[in-house]
Structures are given as C-alpha cells and as structure tokens.
Scaffold this motif. Structure first.
Motif, PDB file in Angstrom:
ATOM      1  N   ASP A   1       4.731   8.708 -10.460  1.00  9.62           N
ATOM      2  CA  ASP A   1       4.223   9.085 -11.786  1.00  9.62           C
ATOM      3  C   ASP A   1       3.703   7.863 -12.544  1.00  9.62           C
ATOM      4  N   VAL A   2       4.302   6.721 -12.254  1.00 11.99           N
ATOM      5  CA  VAL A   2       3.966   5.486 -12.979  1.00 11.99           C
ATOM      6  C   VAL A   2       3.936   4.324 -11.996  1.00 11.99           C
TER       7      VAL A   2
ATOM      8  N   PHE B   1     -10.450   8.687 -13.395  1.00  8.40           N
ATOM      9  CA  PHE B   1     -10.465   9.603 -12.250  1.00  8.40           C
ATOM     10  C   PHE B   1      -9.133  10.300 -12.020  1.00  8.40           C
ATOM     11  N   GLY B   2      -8.162  10.018 -12.848  1.00  5.17           N
ATOM     12  CA  GLY B   2      -6.865  10.669 -12.705  1.00  5.17           C
ATOM     13  C   GLY B   2      -5.950   9.900 -11.786  1.00  5.17           C
ATOM     14  N   GLY B   3      -4.670  10.264 -11.811  1.00  7.81           N
ATOM     15  CA  GLY B   3      -3.675   9.566 -10.997  1.00  7.81           C
ATOM     16  C   GLY B   3      -2.478   9.235 -11.853  1.00  7.81           C
TER      17      GLY B   3
ATOM     18  N   LEU C   1      -4.654   5.530  -5.770  1.00  6.63           N
ATOM     19  CA  LEU C   1      -4.725   6.755  -4.949  1.00  6.63           C
ATOM     20  C   LEU C   1      -3.505   6.878  -4.034  1.00  6.63           C
ATOM     21  N   GLU C   2      -3.096   5.767  -3.436  1.00  3.32           N
ATOM     22  CA  GLU C   2      -1.959   5.819  -2.516  1.00  3.32           C
ATOM     23  C   GLU C   2      -0.672   6.128  -3.285  1.00  3.32           C
ATOM     24  N   ALA C   3      -0.533   5.566  -4.480  1.00  2.00           N
ATOM     25  CA  ALA C   3       0.656   5.855  -5.301  1.00  2.00           C
ATOM     26  C   ALA C   3       0.711   7.343  -5.639  1.00  2.00           C
ATOM     27  N   GLU C   4      -0.436   7.917  -5.931  1.00  2.00           N
ATOM     28  CA  GLU C   4      -0.482   9.357  -6.227  1.00  2.00           C
ATOM     29  C   GLU C   4      -0.049  10.161  -4.997  1.00  2.00           C
TER      30      GLU C   4
ATOM     31  N   ARG D   1      -1.798  14.722   1.763  1.00  2.00           N
ATOM     32  CA  ARG D   1      -1.843  15.572   0.567  1.00  2.00           C
ATOM     33  C   ARG D   1      -1.061  14.930  -0.575  1.00  2.00           C
ATOM     34  N   VAL D   2      -1.516  15.196  -1.786  1.00  2.00           N
ATOM     35  CA  VAL D   2      -0.738  14.789  -2.958  1.00  2.00           C
ATOM     36  C   VAL D   2       0.422  15.766  -3.075  1.00  2.00           C
ATOM     37  N   PRO D   3       1.664  15.270  -3.061  1.00  2.00           N
ATOM     38  CA  PRO D   3       2.797  16.202  -3.113  1.00  2.00           C
ATOM     39  C   PRO D   3       2.820  16.960  -4.444  1.00  2.00           C
ATOM     40  N   SER D   4       3.122  18.241  -4.338  1.00  2.00           N
ATOM     41  CA  SER D   4       3.208  19.020  -5.586  1.00  2.00           C
ATOM     42  C   SER D   4       4.645  18.947  -6.095  1.00  2.00           C
ATOM     43  N   ARG D   5       4.815  18.464  -7.301  1.00  2.00           N
ATOM     44  CA  ARG D   5       6.153  18.343  -7.885  1.00  2.00           C
ATOM     45  C   ARG D   5       6.119  18.895  -9.294  1.00  2.00           C
ATOM     46  N   ARG D   6       7.155  19.643  -9.607  1.00  2.00           N
ATOM     47  CA  ARG D   6       7.243  20.146 -10.984  1.00  2.00           C
ATOM     48  C   ARG D   6       7.776  19.029 -11.882  1.00  2.00           C
TER      49      ARG D   6
END
Lengths: 198, 311
Positions: free
Chosen positions: B72-73, B95-97, B64-67, B26-31
């Motif tokens: 963030d960068v 495609f986002g990321g 994708l793996e970095a996401e 999963r892509v971690p959810s971070r504020r």
C-alpha cells in the motif's frame, strides 16, 4: 559457443574472416534481453513483459558504455589485421558482444538460482553469487584480448593497450553510474581499508 | 534484428515463458483492512532504484512491482539522493499504484539512516543526531537502517533516542538468525522504543515487501503514514514470525492471521510460475548456445566441435 569460450583466437579469426554482415544493435540488444529476463527472474521468480522491459531499460547503460568505449579504442583501426582488412565497426561491435558469453552464462546461473530458491532462503546464496562474478570477469578479459588481436590489431602489445583502455573506460563509467553518489561513502572506505591506507 | 539472430526454438521457449509469467503477474485483490479505527497499510520503506543506487528496476518499475506484491505504501530511498523517489511519486500520482513517499538512504561511513518524507538531500557528512534533526526539520521520519553491530558506535544515546524507527526485520535476518538479536539489542538501547520497521532493502534480489511494516494510520495518506511512525503505531513480523511493535496493535493484528502469513511466508508459486521459470531458464540457455554474432562458426561446423578439433 564453446569455441568462443575455449578457443577465442580461432573463433574470432573465423568470425572476422567470414562474410557475415555486422550489426550495431544485435549484440547489445541480445545482451540487454538476457539482462531483462534475469532481472525478471530475480525480482519475481517469473518472466513478465513488464519486468523484462524494465530490466532492459535499467541496464541499457552497460552496452551503451561498452560500445562508446569500443568506438574510442578502435578509432585508429584503419589498416590491416594480420594481413586481413580490419573489420568494419558494426562487425566489430557484433564480435565484441559475441565475447560476452561468460557474463551471459553467469547471469543465467544467477537468474536460475533466484528463480528456484525461495526468497527467504536466498541469503546464503548472494555472497557466493557475487564472488563468482570473478570467473566471467577474468574469463572475458582473456576473450576480449583475443577479440582485439583478431578484429583490431595483431600485435599483442597493441591488443593489451586497447583491452586495458576499454576496461578502464567501461568499468569506471559503469561503476560511477551504478553506484553513483554512494560510491564515495560506501566503496572508498572499503578500498582504503583493504589497501590498509588511512 | 536481435530476435531474428537468436535461436528460434530458444526464443520461442522464452516467449512462452514470458506469456505464462505475464498471465500469472496479477495485482492481488485485497479488501482494505480497518482495525481499531486505523487503516492497516502494508509498507516497505527501503527500496533502491537502478538510477545511482545499485538497484535492478527503475523508479517506475519499483512502483509497479510494489503494487504487484500487494504494497500500500513504499518509500524509494536513493543512496544520498532523492530524485528517483520523486520520479516514483510522480509516476504513482499520474498512473496509480501504492502511496510513494520520497526518501533517502543516508550513507555515511559509520552508519546508514533511512529518511522518509524528505524532498531535500540530507548531508551524509553530518553526525547521526544532526541528520535526524535535519530529517525532522523537513517533516520526515528517521529510521536506523539494518543496525548491525558495526554501525552501533555512531549511534550515541541522544542519536538513538532521536530516531523515529529502527529496522527490526530486514532480509539479513533470514541468512543469520543472530542478526535478528542484534536488531533487537539495538532497539532496546533507546529510552523510548523506536517504531518497529520491516524493510526489504530491495536491490533486485528477493521480493519487495519480503520484510514489511504494517502501519496503523488514521487516513490513507503519506502524512498519516508518517504520523503513525512518529506515534510508533506499527507491527512487524520478524524471524520465526515473532511480532514487534505496539503491544495493543500486535494483539489487534493477531486477529487477522493473513497479516502474519503475508509477512512471513513466500507466496506459493503457481503452475504458471513454474512453467515460466522452467521454460525461461531452458530458453535462455538455448539463446546462449546460439549466441548472436557467432552463426558463422555454426555454418562452418566450428561451433561445439571447434574446441575439440582445433586443440
């Protein structure tokens, strides 16, 4: 598996004589699938569709170069091999990739280490893992020699020639692609130092 | 075709492992974190793709793996080329990321320099100072890559002062603590400390973001990230969690323990991860045992027993 690894002459003779149909795709895709799984374990410690697919794409050049080189070295194999008809090319590809087992086992060992050792503790494992690649490197030479003897041409000299030609073509292409532009600045000085040349 | 040739139970195990692993992926959810008026961005400026740079993932796969690793960068830094960085940036834009900054690892016989924010290849035959000048002319920043003692002779006083940053955290420090001291000594040679940089030098082993840089940027853009490096607004956690970078920003970052935790600890594997890796390895061994193309040996009973019977 054991007979391919330990008695390749017998194994390739048996396989070449069998009525099993060859496939151009089965061996290369199976090898790529293992590559994809191991890359996924290396990069994330788990198997995911995303990383398996990406690893398969990333390393597709290896079986591609191997099949092309095999086609080149076997292009004159039209006669008999040890009194038997030489195998068709699709079957030859199948048999050749059956001989990739030392590399498959090595990949699985490396993938297992990377899956179970925490990333920050991997450092001491990487050099031994890379150094251990000499085992499948040498082992697969011996296996491939018997492949060329049984599936292509029986005289040892001819099998050696094909083996050397195949290795030269594939490894040159693989190293050139994988290390790319960096090779001249990274690898060449190391080789020159090792050879004690200026 | 290959699937039908493999041992079905073994393939089944690998598929189960893949399902478990994909479920855990999963892509971690971070504020978004803003401290002292700056956006705190997790960055990894040293990644290699499988295209000519001996990496294990494609440029798209790196994005994708970095996401998925919470970056963030990232900067994709091809060995003496920038094409894979450009491919990664295109992918992320469409495609986002994470923000992808094009870069290059300038490989020269006596030194390695990371160029970040350069779209043209920098000549690796130049001396360090000239390479850094070329990077600056392109609007990028120059970072000393894994500055081990064998690379020090290439960095004279002018060259080291021209650098924008130097890697102070790199996976090499986890294998040998002395390497951390080498990196500290290198940075201390500059008259003005370079920005502290943490990079994973990701080739496939380890994790993206294993060594990371917290960038304190005014905006969430590539230009703002480069500006932050030029202004030395970075914080990095090295061996043992020691913090490097701007002292005021280190204090700010200390108010959020999760920054240090994410930078210094391996994420704990979930039960899905354990299932995935365990079943995956067993399944792969099973596939090797019945490797495609060898079924005739098994039909003839010459599989496992062949070596014994024919020796």
């Amino acid at each position: 598996m054991l007979s391919i690894l330990l008695r390749p002459a017998f194994a390739f003779r048996t396989l070449a004589d069998s009525a099993e149909q060859g496939s151009l795709w089965r061996g290369p895709i199976s090898l790529l699938f293992v590559f994809g799984c191991v890359i996924s374990l290396l990069a994330s410690g788990r198997l995911t569709i995303r990383l398996i697919a990406d690893g398969m794409v990333s390393f597709a050049f290896i079986p591609l170069f191997e099949v092309v080189a095999l086609a080149i070295v076997m292009r004159r194999t039209t006669g008999a091999a040890g009194g038997r008809a030489a195998v068709r090319f699709a079957r030859a590809v199948d048999l050749f990739f059956a001989g990739q087992l030392p590399w498959v086992l090595w990949l699985i060992v490396v993938g297992t280490v990377c899956a179970f050792v925490p990333p920050r503790e991997l450092g001491p494992w990487i050099r031994p893992a890379m150094a251990s690649s000499f085992v499948p490197l040498i082992w697969s030479l011996w296996i491939d020699f018997h492949f060329f003897r049984q599936a292509a041409d029986p005289p040892p000299a001819s099998a050696y020639r094909r083996l050397i030609a195949h290795r030269l073509m594939t490894w040159t292409a693989i190293v050139a692609y994988f290390l790319g532009i960096a090779i001249w600045h990274e690898v060449l000085p190391e080789v020159l130092t090792w050879l004690r040349l200026p | 075709m290959a699937a039908s040739a493999m041992s079905r139970p073994a393939l089944g195990l690998v598929l189960l492992a893949t399902l478990a692993g994909t479920a855990a992926d999963r892509v971690p959810s971070r504020r978004p974190l803003v401290l002292g008026g700056y956006h705190v961005l997790a960055a990894d400026f040293h990644l290699h793709s499988s295209t000519w740079s001996d990496g294990a993932l494609t440029a798209f796969g790196l994005v994708l793996e970095a996401e998925h690793q919470g970056m963030d960068v990232i900067a994709i830094t091809g060995h003496n080329q920038v094409s894979d960085g450009q491919a990664g940036r295109w992918f992320s834009n469409h495609f986002g990321g994470p923000i992808v900054i094009v870069g290059q690892e300038i490989l020269s016989p006596g030194h390695h320099v990371i160029a970040v924010g350069t779209d043209q290849v920098v000549d690796s035959r130049l001396r360090v100072a000239a390479q850094v000048a070329e990077v600056h002319a392109q609007g990028g920043v120059a970072i000393a890559a894994h500055p081990l003692p064998q690379f020090w002779p290439a960095f004279n006083a002018d060259a080291i002062d021209a650098l924008d940053g130097a890697e102070i955290c790199h996976p090499l420090i986890y294998g040998n603590e002395a390497t951390q001291r080498d990196f500290e000594q290198f940075a201390a040679r500059a008259s003005k400390p370079p920005a502290a940089i943490g990079s994973s030098d990701f080739h496939g082993f380890g994790r993206i973001g294993m060594c990371r840089t917290y960038v304190f940027a005014r905006e969430v853009t590539a230009d703002a990230v480069l500006d932050a490096i030029r202004a030395r607004r970075t914080v990095v956690y090295g061996f043992g969690g020691k913090a490097y970078g701007d002292p005021a920003l280190i204090e700010l970052a200390a108010t959020h323990a999760e920054l240090r935790d994410a930078a210094t600890g391996d994420p704990a594997p979930t039960w899905l991860d354990w299932i995935s890796r365990t079943l995956g390895v067993i399944g792969l061994i099973g596939i090797a045992l019945r490797w495609p193309g060898t079924s005739s040996l098994w039909k003839l009973g010459a599989g496992a027993g062949a070596a014994r019977r024919f020796s």
